[in-house]
Enzyme design. Sequence first.
Site, mmCIF file in Angstrom:
data_model
loop_
_atom_site.group_PDB
_atom_site.id
_atom_site.type_symbol
_atom_site.label_atom_id
_atom_site.label_comp_id
_atom_site.label_asym_id
_atom_site.label_seq_id
_atom_site.Cartn_x
_atom_site.Cartn_y
_atom_site.Cartn_z
ATOM 1 N N ILE A 62 0.863 -1.186 0.000
ATOM 2 C CA ILE A 62 0.000 0.000 0.000
ATOM 3 C C ILE A 62 0.899 1.235 0.000
ATOM 4 O O ILE A 62 1.739 1.387 0.904
ATOM 5 C CB ILE A 62 -0.927 -0.012 1.245
ATOM 6 C CG1 ILE A 62 -1.848 -1.232 1.205
ATOM 7 C CG2 ILE A 62 -1.722 1.280 1.350
ATOM 8 C CD1 ILE A 62 -2.830 -1.269 0.043
ATOM 9 N N GLU A 189 -17.852 7.453 17.074
ATOM 10 C CA GLU A 189 -17.142 6.497 17.925
ATOM 11 C C GLU A 189 -16.720 7.161 19.219
ATOM 12 O O GLU A 189 -16.803 6.582 20.299
ATOM 13 C CB GLU A 189 -15.910 5.939 17.195
ATOM 14 C CG GLU A 189 -15.160 4.836 17.954
ATOM 15 C CD GLU A 189 -14.055 5.327 18.894
ATOM 16 O OE1 GLU A 189 -13.479 4.492 19.597
ATOM 17 O OE2 GLU A 189 -13.769 6.555 18.934
ATOM 18 N N ASP A 218 -8.028 1.572 14.525
ATOM 19 C CA ASP A 218 -8.225 2.819 15.248
ATOM 20 C C ASP A 218 -6.881 3.195 15.858
ATOM 21 O O ASP A 218 -6.407 2.533 16.781
ATOM 22 C CB ASP A 218 -9.290 2.596 16.348
ATOM 23 C CG ASP A 218 -9.638 3.880 17.088
ATOM 24 O OD1 ASP A 218 -9.057 4.939 16.783
ATOM 25 O OD2 ASP A 218 -10.503 3.801 17.998
ATOM 26 N N ASP A 320 2.940 3.062 7.589
ATOM 27 C CA ASP A 320 3.245 2.257 6.405
ATOM 28 C C ASP A 320 3.078 0.767 6.708
ATOM 29 O O ASP A 320 2.388 0.037 5.984
ATOM 30 C CB ASP A 320 4.696 2.566 5.975
ATOM 31 C CG ASP A 320 5.033 1.985 4.618
ATOM 32 O OD1 ASP A 320 4.098 1.644 3.846
ATOM 33 O OD2 ASP A 320 6.232 1.863 4.304
HETATM 34 N N1 TRP Z 1 -10.886 4.277 20.588
HETATM 35 C C1 TRP Z 1 -10.156 5.212 21.389
HETATM 36 C C2 TRP Z 1 -10.450 6.582 20.845
HETATM 37 O O1 TRP Z 1 -10.825 6.698 19.701
HETATM 38 C C3 TRP Z 1 -8.679 4.978 21.368
HETATM 39 C C4 TRP Z 1 -8.303 3.746 22.030
HETATM 40 C C5 TRP Z 1 -7.955 3.584 23.306
HETATM 41 C C6 TRP Z 1 -8.207 2.463 21.444
HETATM 42 N N2 TRP Z 1 -7.664 2.267 23.579
HETATM 43 C C7 TRP Z 1 -7.805 1.594 22.457
HETATM 44 C C8 TRP Z 1 -8.434 1.997 20.195
HETATM 45 C C9 TRP Z 1 -7.603 0.240 22.183
HETATM 46 C C10 TRP Z 1 -8.237 0.675 19.948
HETATM 47 C C11 TRP Z 1 -7.843 -0.186 20.933
HETATM 48 O O2 TRP Z 1 -10.328 7.527 21.533
HETATM 49 ZN ZN ZN Z 2 -10.193 6.450 17.922
#
Ligand code: TRP
Ligand code: ZN
Length: 457
Positions: A62, A189, A218, A320
């Site tokens: 990618i 989210e 995420d 990456d």
């Molecule tokens: N989802 C959280 C946010 O968007 C960030 C986050 C914290 C996270 N702990 C996590 C994402 C563990 C994935 C896995 O603020």
């Molecule tokens: Zn997040």
Amino acid sequence: MKLSAHHRIPRRTATTAVTAALALAGLLGTAAPAATASTAAATAAPAAASPTTAAALAAPDIPLANVKGHLTQFQSIAGSNGGNRAHGRPGYKASIDYVKAKLDAAGFITTVQQFTYNGTTGYNLIADWPGGDTNRVIMAGAHLDSVSSGAGINDNGSGSAAVLETALAVSRAQLKPAKHLRFGWWGAEELGLVGSKYYVNNLPATERAKVSGYLNFDMIGSPNPGYFVYDDDPAIEKTFKDYFAGLGVPTEIETEGDGRSDHASFKNVGIPVGGLFTGASRTKTSAQAQKWGGTAGQAFDRCYHSSCDTTSNINDTALDRNSDAVAHAIWTLSAGTTEPPTGDTFENTADVAIPDNGTAVTSTVTVSGRTGNAPAALKVGVDIIHTWRGDLVVDLLAPDGTAYRLKNSSGNDSADNVQTTYTVDASSEAANGAWRLRVQDVAAQDTGYINAFRLTF
Ligand code: TRP
Ligand code: ZN
Ligand code: CA
């Protein structure tokens, strides 16, 4: 000896059957084989010139520049919309519009799903790649909203851009996966997995059951990165771990808050999940800095949920590697892995009438373009429509006339039809030549016809 003749099955015409088969094989326009009363000699081209279910092709690399290009766009969208891309703010809808336009241009079927939260409209974007087995869906997704304090480039422009660029790579490759591919970008989210919960809650149970796996991304470009793999579905987890092992990059299990991102919504309704993460506000230990580099005693992302989460808040190497891992997982998990590859199939679908208690008839398949002998496990597909199959003696005749008995007659087998695949050790026969299926009806009253004969090498 017959006790009764039972129902007869209406006979398709040879023309219909041959035309249909050729249309499927894409051969219309070439000479159609002639069917006669007692024999039909179709020189069938391979019905499947290549395996119908292939092992996974290697995923493409990618391009990091493309992923970063999407991050630049998210940054500029925030810049022209009050500095963020948060739920209920114009920067969020502009982000949806940007991603959707890319996917539409690439041939995806996109759907924008609206919901209401905190009195404002939220949006999920779903993109289906046409094709694949819709009873086995592989999904990848990322939340597209930021918090209101900033542009949200690592959280979660990074996951959104990597999933987008992987989808675009699917289109560039014109991938034909065995499974169906679906991509999702979730709204709200940051307010409690609102969009992804809305999506799964509105997915009927029958549709949920078809989702073989959901992969969540995420925060995958944290500036002081760790390489964390969700410890959920073992097959998904292994796919990611194998990828990083191939790069020589050690991984750890994600523990900074299981259930803190959209995979939790899917997991809660029983869908297998997995994902990647490079760390948020937790501090990198010295052991982690030793194996991954970066700064011990500092957060993985010091700009987590703050205004400095800009395009400067990205570690390119992490972005990456993780983007390539997304593509690797999509390619690997959507390939048909359970079905063994099948070979070339040569077939004759012209009907051949089998005279009642009469002489033997044959259907011919001419094999060409092979070298050497036939396989030790030659698959012989037999499709005979008959109202009392016990009447039938069936042989496979090799090109040199050698007969391999597939089925004897049997006075008490009153069942209809012979529709099965026999395995024959044909390793002493040359593969090329005219192979025949010979069928003889040896008892009076019930009748039928050869519907199809196929050989798979
Ligand atoms: N989802 C959280 C946010 O968007 C960030 C986050 C914290 C996270 N702990 C996590 C994402 C563990 C994935 C896995 O603020
Ligand atoms: Zn997040
Ligand atoms: Ca008969």
